[in-house]
Write an enzyme that holds these catalytic residues in place. Structure first.
Site, PDB file in Angstrom:
ATOM      1  N   GLU A   1     -12.354   0.109 -10.215  1.00 28.58           N
ATOM      2  CA  GLU A   1     -11.866  -0.794 -11.272  1.00 28.58           C
ATOM      3  C   GLU A   1     -12.743  -0.814 -12.523  1.00 28.58           C
ATOM      4  O   GLU A   1     -12.231  -0.849 -13.650  1.00 28.58           O
ATOM      5  CB  GLU A   1     -11.696  -2.224 -10.739  1.00 28.58           C
ATOM      6  CG  GLU A   1     -10.565  -2.383  -9.732  1.00 28.58           C
ATOM      7  CD  GLU A   1     -10.894  -1.844  -8.346  1.00 28.58           C
ATOM      8  OE1 GLU A   1     -12.098  -1.673  -8.059  1.00 28.58           O
ATOM      9  OE2 GLU A   1      -9.965  -1.583  -7.564  1.00 28.58           O
TER      10      GLU A   1
ATOM     11  N   GLU B   1     -19.493  -5.499  -3.812  1.00 28.76           N
ATOM     12  CA  GLU B   1     -18.091  -5.888  -3.724  1.00 28.76           C
ATOM     13  C   GLU B   1     -17.845  -7.244  -4.396  1.00 28.76           C
ATOM     14  O   GLU B   1     -16.794  -7.460  -4.973  1.00 28.76           O
ATOM     15  CB  GLU B   1     -17.686  -6.010  -2.249  1.00 28.76           C
ATOM     16  CG  GLU B   1     -17.139  -4.766  -1.626  1.00 28.76           C
ATOM     17  CD  GLU B   1     -15.702  -4.503  -2.036  1.00 28.76           C
ATOM     18  OE1 GLU B   1     -15.510  -3.685  -2.963  1.00 28.76           O
ATOM     19  OE2 GLU B   1     -14.788  -5.096  -1.443  1.00 28.76           O
TER      20      GLU B   1
ATOM     21  N   GLU C   1       0.833  -1.215   0.000  1.00 30.89           N
ATOM     22  CA  GLU C   1       0.000   0.000   0.000  1.00 30.89           C
ATOM     23  C   GLU C   1       0.866   1.262   0.000  1.00 30.89           C
ATOM     24  O   GLU C   1       0.547   2.245  -0.673  1.00 30.89           O
ATOM     25  CB  GLU C   1      -0.933   0.030   1.216  1.00 30.89           C
ATOM     26  CG  GLU C   1      -1.950  -1.102   1.282  1.00 30.89           C
ATOM     27  CD  GLU C   1      -3.102  -0.962   0.291  1.00 30.89           C
ATOM     28  OE1 GLU C   1      -3.138   0.024  -0.476  1.00 30.89           O
ATOM     29  OE2 GLU C   1      -3.968  -1.857   0.277  1.00 30.89           O
TER      30      GLU C   1
END
Ligand SMILES: *[C@@H]1O[C@H](CO)[C@@H](O)[C@H](O)[C@H]1NC(C)=O
Ligand SMILES: *[C@@H]1O[C@H](CO)[C@@H](O)[C@H](O)[C@H]1NC(C)=O
Ligand SMILES: *[C@@H]1O[C@H](CO)[C@@H](O)[C@H](O)[C@H]1NC(C)=O
Ligand SMILES: *[C@@H]1O[C@H](CO)[C@@H](O)[C@H](O)[C@H]1NC(C)=O
Ligand SMILES: *[C@@H]1O[C@H](CO)[C@@H](O)[C@H](O)[C@H]1NC(C)=O
Ligand SMILES: *[C@@H]1O[C@H](CO)[C@@H](O)[C@H](O)[C@H]1NC(C)=O
Ligand SMILES: *[C@@H]1O[C@H](CO)[C@@H](O)[C@H](O)[C@H]1NC(C)=O
Length: 626
Positions: A511, A432, A189
């Protein structure tokens, strides 16, 4: 091209041509010497009246015009790249845009910019310098070392949106960031959000702010000890102060998604150590085999032990925990314009086996699924997650790069699935994760065909597959560049019987929008803009809070029962990728195609753009600089 034509022309024509050229050249010189701001700003779509409320400087337009007297001074964001490499061009050749459509598109683009500003203002007011703002309670949150994740993740987007004052207001704060904290830091990250954010902002601001590169360098120095393992694979969590890891297990996505950033850092600093670490990991992965728990070449499982360098499971996935490792093989190849064939080969190997083993189709639907796959027992799961929705964009770019037209069709099919999950819910936002159980292996001959279709086609589909495949794919010449103001998307089809949602939250994830942006830029098909606009409107409706934007609890909430309860459905969370990715890709989806072109930039997995160049990688690895 032009020259070789000229050689074949007769002498008289040569004289005429020469005169013409001279006149054109003179004209250019005239413009260079006496720039006419109005003329130039026509070619600078970013110079439209700013709706930037945060920005207090009123004279933005004149300022830009004065700064752009010559084409050389045009911002780095513009242009289509050099095409010095042998790689094929990615972007579609967009035709001229009718003026009504320009106005229509620019309105949408400005709306998205305003949304970014709304969220940024909330963060700036209540949480500046912290990692995140909690958008309901207006409290800060620090899951990423407390170095200001949202602030750093926003920088490249601000530069693209020309929010220069906001960008400049962040720069002095960078000096205060202290990376040596007594906390377990995610190497992955930190790399994609911070390192990527610093490096991209450094390049996009024309390398004027050294502090950005210094901070990147400093952070990477803190992360380097995490790479001291027998395998060279970095630890997952690392404590920079205590200089020790949390445990020995990490994920393929975590070891395979630091390469672009570390390569860039070596390229920009001239210090080869980062590139060497990145290359060592790539080589390690490239040379893995059965003895490391790799059952199928290219389909890396998920969990890996960094001490022994073995996989601990056999599940391979393009979703959570696997995703960007595959993405980076292709992007490393593109970043260097194909200078290192190894990366391209690794990508091709993975995709070949992904298509062979993992890809599934839903009978009678134009939906493709890419669920996790057990590479040892060769069994698939039924679930797919939103994170997987970056795959269409990757496949589309890979399809052009390696001349694999089938991959473009698969990209479109997968993207239809991702978009379907938005369009089928009551909020217009995707869950999700979702499950479809009645799938079958992908077969280009039967994909998107009903039983009826198949009965009719029975005669030929057992024939030579190659002939049929060619028939299927050559008909798909991309030619959709319409500029339609009242474009109507087809109605969404009823749910496949076995569909249900696993995790009903929408986390503000980018995305699907990322893939819409890439597919739009590559095919020119306006459908992708329209899908993106639907998603944007749903985000505005369901996620917007008084101060910023919130994730939501249930994307398929019963509207009759809970019609007005928007706030009840919100979660007190706003991840920094909303600013780095979601708003950036939306904004670029409605920007002119010469802004941040795919042929000039490559996006890291956090959507921070890096400039593509022809690299001499062995020089950089030896520390001999660019
Ligand atoms: C699927 O089939 C329908 C009907 O034949 C067609 O309109 C649609 O474009 C197809 N979709 C894909 C992704 O091939
Ligand atoms: C055509 O493809 C199918 C499925 O991919 C395969 O089972 C079959 O053997 C192939 N036929 C020929 C003639 O190659
Ligand atoms: C199908 O396409 C491939 C690649 O474009 C080509 O090499 C092959 O000859 C084609 N086959 C037929 C039967 O046209
Ligand atoms: C592209 O679209 C135009 C207008 O719809 C059409 O005339 C032309 O034939 C198409 N070209 C291809 C290659 O399909
Ligand atoms: C409606 O909202 C209530 C809380 O206000 C919640 O408990 C319930 O599950 C929701 N119902 C539906 C159908 O989503
Ligand atoms: C939604 O809520 C209404 C009112 O509570 C109820 O009548 C209806 O059956 C619910 N619909 C679904 C799909 O649960
Ligand atoms: C790259 O640099 C090395 C020197 O380190 C040189 O020997 C080699 O020729 C260069 N390669 C290319 C393609 O320019």
């Amino acid at each position: 091209m032009f020259l070789s034509y000229a050689i074949k022309l007769s002498k008289r024509w040569k004289i005429i041509l020469f005169t013409l050229c001279a006149l054109i050249l003179l004209g250019h010189l005239w413009i260079l010497a006496y720039p006419r701001p109005s003329l130039i700003s026509n070619h600078n779509p970013n110079s439209l009246p700013p709706m930037d409320k945060v920005n207090k400087e009123e004279n933005v337009i004149t300022q830009i015009e004065e700064e752009l007297p010559t084409p050389e001074k045009k911002s780095i964001l513009f242009g289509f790249g050099g095409f010095l490499s042998k790689l094929p061009k990615l972007q579609y050749d967009f035709g001229p845009e009718p003026i009504e459509f320009t106005e229509f598109r620019e309105k949408r683009r400005e709306a998205i910019k305003k949304s970014f500003i709304h969220g940024w203002k909330g963060y700036k007011t209540y949480a500046l310098g912290h990692d995140e703002l909690r958008p309901l309670s207006n409290k800060p949150k620090n899951p990423f070392g407390g170095w200001g994740a949202t602030m750093i993740d926003s920088l490249s987007t601000m530069l693209i949106m020309e929010l220069t004052d906001e960008f400049l207001s962040v720069i002095p704060r960078l000096h205060k960031i202290n990376f040596k904290v007594d906390e377990e830091i995610s190497v992955f990250e930190s790399t994609i959000r911070y390192l990527g954010g610093f490096l991209s902002a450094y390049e996009l601001s024309d390398r004027k702010h050294d502090i950005l590169l210094q901070k990147a360098n400093k952070l990477a120095q803190e992360l380097l000890p995490a790479f001291d393992t027998p395998s060279g694979l970095p630890h997952h969590l690392w404590n920079p102060l205590k200089n020790k890891p949390n445990n020995d297990e990490t994920l393929i996505a975590e070891v395979g998604t630091i390469q672009l950033e570390f390569m860039m850092l070596s390229q920009l600093t001239g210090n080869p150590i980062y590139g060497q670490k990145a290359q060592a990991i790539t080589d390690y992965l490239d040379n893995m085999g059965y003895e490391h728990g790799l059952y199928i070449q290219g389909l890396f499982p998920t969990v890996i032990n960094v001490q022994r360098g073995h996989f601990k499971d056999a599940i391979s996935t393009f979703g959570a925990m696997g995703d960007s490792a595959f993405e980076y093989f292709l992007k490393e190849y593109l970043l260097m314009n194909g200078a290192v064939p190894q990366y391209g080969q690794m990508y091709i190997r993975s995709i070949k086996n992904m298509k062979k083993y993992m890809l599934r189709q839903v009978p009678g639907y134009d939906l493709l699924m890419l669920p996790p796959f057990d590479t040892q027992y060769k069994t698939h799961r039924d679930a797919m997650d939103h994170l997987t929705c970056f795959v269409p964009g990757m496949l589309a770019m890979g399809s052009k790069t390696f001349n694999e037209p089938e991959d473009m069709e698969i990209a479109k099919g997968l993207l239809e699935t991702c978009v379907y999950m938005y369009r089928i819910t009551s909020t217009g936002l995707s869950p999700e994760s979702w499950v479809i159980s009645n799938t079958e292996s992908y077969n280009p001959l039967t994909f998107n065909k009903t039983k009826n279709d198949l009965a009719k086609l029975r005669d030929w589909w057992y024939e030579d597959n190659k002939t049929v495949i060619n028939q299927t794919y050559t008909s798909q010449e991309e030619n959709k560049s319409g500029y339609v103001i009242d474009y109507e998307l087809p109605l969404v089809r009823e749910r496949p019987r076995s569909l249900y949602f696993g995790d009903k939250r929408y986390m503000l994830r980018p995305e699907t929008i990322e893939s819409l942006f890439i597919l739009y830029r590559m095919t020119g098909d306006q459908k992708y803009q329209e899908y993106g606009w639907e998603i944007y409107k749903a985000i505005e409706k369901w996620c917007k809070t008084k101060s910023a934007y919130a994730a939501i609890r249930n994307v398929d909430v019963n509207l009759t029962a809970n019609n007005t309860n928007i706030e009840f459905n919100q979660i007190d969370s706003m991840e920094s990728f909303l600013f780095a990715e979601t708003f950036k890709y939306l904004y670029l989806l409605f920007s002119p195609p010469e802004i941040v072109s795919l042929d000039k930039f490559i996006f890291n997995t956090e959507a921070h753009p890096f400039v593509r160049k022809q690299w001499n990688w062995s020089r950089i690895l030896k520390g001999e600089g660019e």
